[in-house]
Write an enzyme that holds these catalytic residues in place. Structure first.
Site, mmCIF file in Angstrom:
data_model
loop_
_atom_site.group_PDB
_atom_site.id
_atom_site.type_symbol
_atom_site.label_atom_id
_atom_site.label_comp_id
_atom_site.label_asym_id
_atom_site.label_seq_id
_atom_site.Cartn_x
_atom_site.Cartn_y
_atom_site.Cartn_z
ATOM 1 N N TYR A 245 0.829 -1.153 0.210
ATOM 2 C CA TYR A 245 0.032 0.096 -0.019
ATOM 3 C C TYR A 245 0.922 1.254 0.047
ATOM 4 C CZ TYR A 245 -3.268 3.510 1.738
ATOM 5 O OH TYR A 245 -3.853 4.803 1.558
ATOM 6 N N GLU B 236 -11.611 5.452 4.794
ATOM 7 C CA GLU B 236 -11.109 6.543 5.598
ATOM 8 C C GLU B 236 -12.074 6.411 6.958
ATOM 9 O OE1 GLU B 236 -8.047 7.532 6.104
ATOM 10 O OE2 GLU B 236 -7.245 7.046 4.238
ATOM 11 N N TRP C 19 -5.066 1.523 10.275
ATOM 12 C CA TRP C 19 -5.473 1.486 8.910
ATOM 13 C C TRP C 19 -5.085 -0.010 8.280
ATOM 14 C CZ3 TRP C 19 -8.023 3.425 5.265
ATOM 15 C CH2 TRP C 19 -7.701 3.306 4.000
#
Length: 198
Positions: free
Chosen positions: A16, A38, A46
C-alpha cells in the site's frame, strides 16, 4: 530502501505504501472507495482496514456509489452480519448516507473529482517533511473540506479523517523526504502538470 517511519513490515502495508499512498487519484469510484474506507478507519488502525478491504469491495458492490446509495435497512442488516466487515452500524449507515451525498455532489459539479480537488487548487501539494513527527494531523484545507462535506450531508468526515483522505489520494505528498517514494511522486506530479501546461 528507506520508507516512511509509519510503515510496518506487513506485506500488505508495504504494498500500500509503495504503490498507492500519496499517488494522485482522479477516478470518482476510487475517490469514493477511499472516502468510505477512511471513515471506517476512525478509531482503528489502517492495517485493520486494509486487511478487510477486499471484503468491503465485494460487500459494497465495488464501491459503486449509485448502488450503495440505494441500500435499504435490510441491506444494512445484511452488512452488519457480514464477518468480513467492521460491523459498526453507524459506519455502515454513514457509508450509505455518504453515497447519496456523493451522487448529489457529482450532479452539481459534474464529478466528485472536480469538487474535491478544489481544496488544493487542483494541484497536489508537495510537502517537505524530514520526519513523520512533523506531519500534521489536520490542516486549514482539511478543516475547510470537512466543514463543506458535513454541510453537504457527509458523515465521518472530520478534519483528521479528511487529511488522511488527502494524504491517501495524493492531494498532498506527505512521504517524508528520506522515503524513496517522496521523490518518485514529486517528480511524477511535476512532470504531469508541466506537460499539462504545455
Amino acid at each position: 530502501m528507506e520508507r516512511c517511519a509509519w510503515v510496518t513490515d506487513d506485506p500488505l502495508y508495504l504494498a500500500y505504501h509503495d504503490q498507492e499512498w500519496g499517488v494522485p487519484v482522479y477516478d470518482d469510484n476510487k475517490l469514493f472507495e477511499m472516502l468510505i474506507l477512511e471513515g471506517v478507519q476512525a478509531g482503528l488502525s489502517w492495517l485493520t482496514v486494509l486487511k478487510k478491504r477486499e471484503n468491503y469491495r465485494q460487500a459494497f458492490d465495488g464501491f459503486d456509489a449509485a448502488k450503495v446509495a440505494a441500500y435499504d435497512e435490510a441491506k444494512v442488516g445484511e452488512l452488519l452480519r457480514n464477518p468480513g466487515l467492521i460491523r459498526n452500524r453507524r459506519k455502515i449507515e454513514a457509508a450509505v448516507a455518504n453515497a447519496r451525498a456523493f451522487l448529489a455532489v457529482c450532479e452539481q459539479f459534474g464529478s466528485f473529482r472536480d469538487y474535491i480537488w478544489q481544496f488544493v487548487g487542483g494541484v497536489p501539494r508537495q510537502n517537505n517533511w524530514a520526519s513523520w513527527r512533523e506531519v500534521p494531523a489536520e490542516t486549514a484545507e482539511s478543516r475547510a473540506m470537512s466543514k463543506d462535506l458535513r454541510q453537504r450531508g457527509f458523515c465521518f468526515v472530520g478534519p483528521t479523517i479528511c487529511y488522511a483522505f488527502m494524504q491517501a489520494t495524493g492531494m498532498v505528498n506527505d512521504h517524508t523526504t528520506d522515503c524513496f517514494r517522496y521523490h518518485q511522486i514529486r517528480d511524477a506530479v511535476q512532470g504531469r502538470f508541466y506537460h499539462y501546461r504545455l
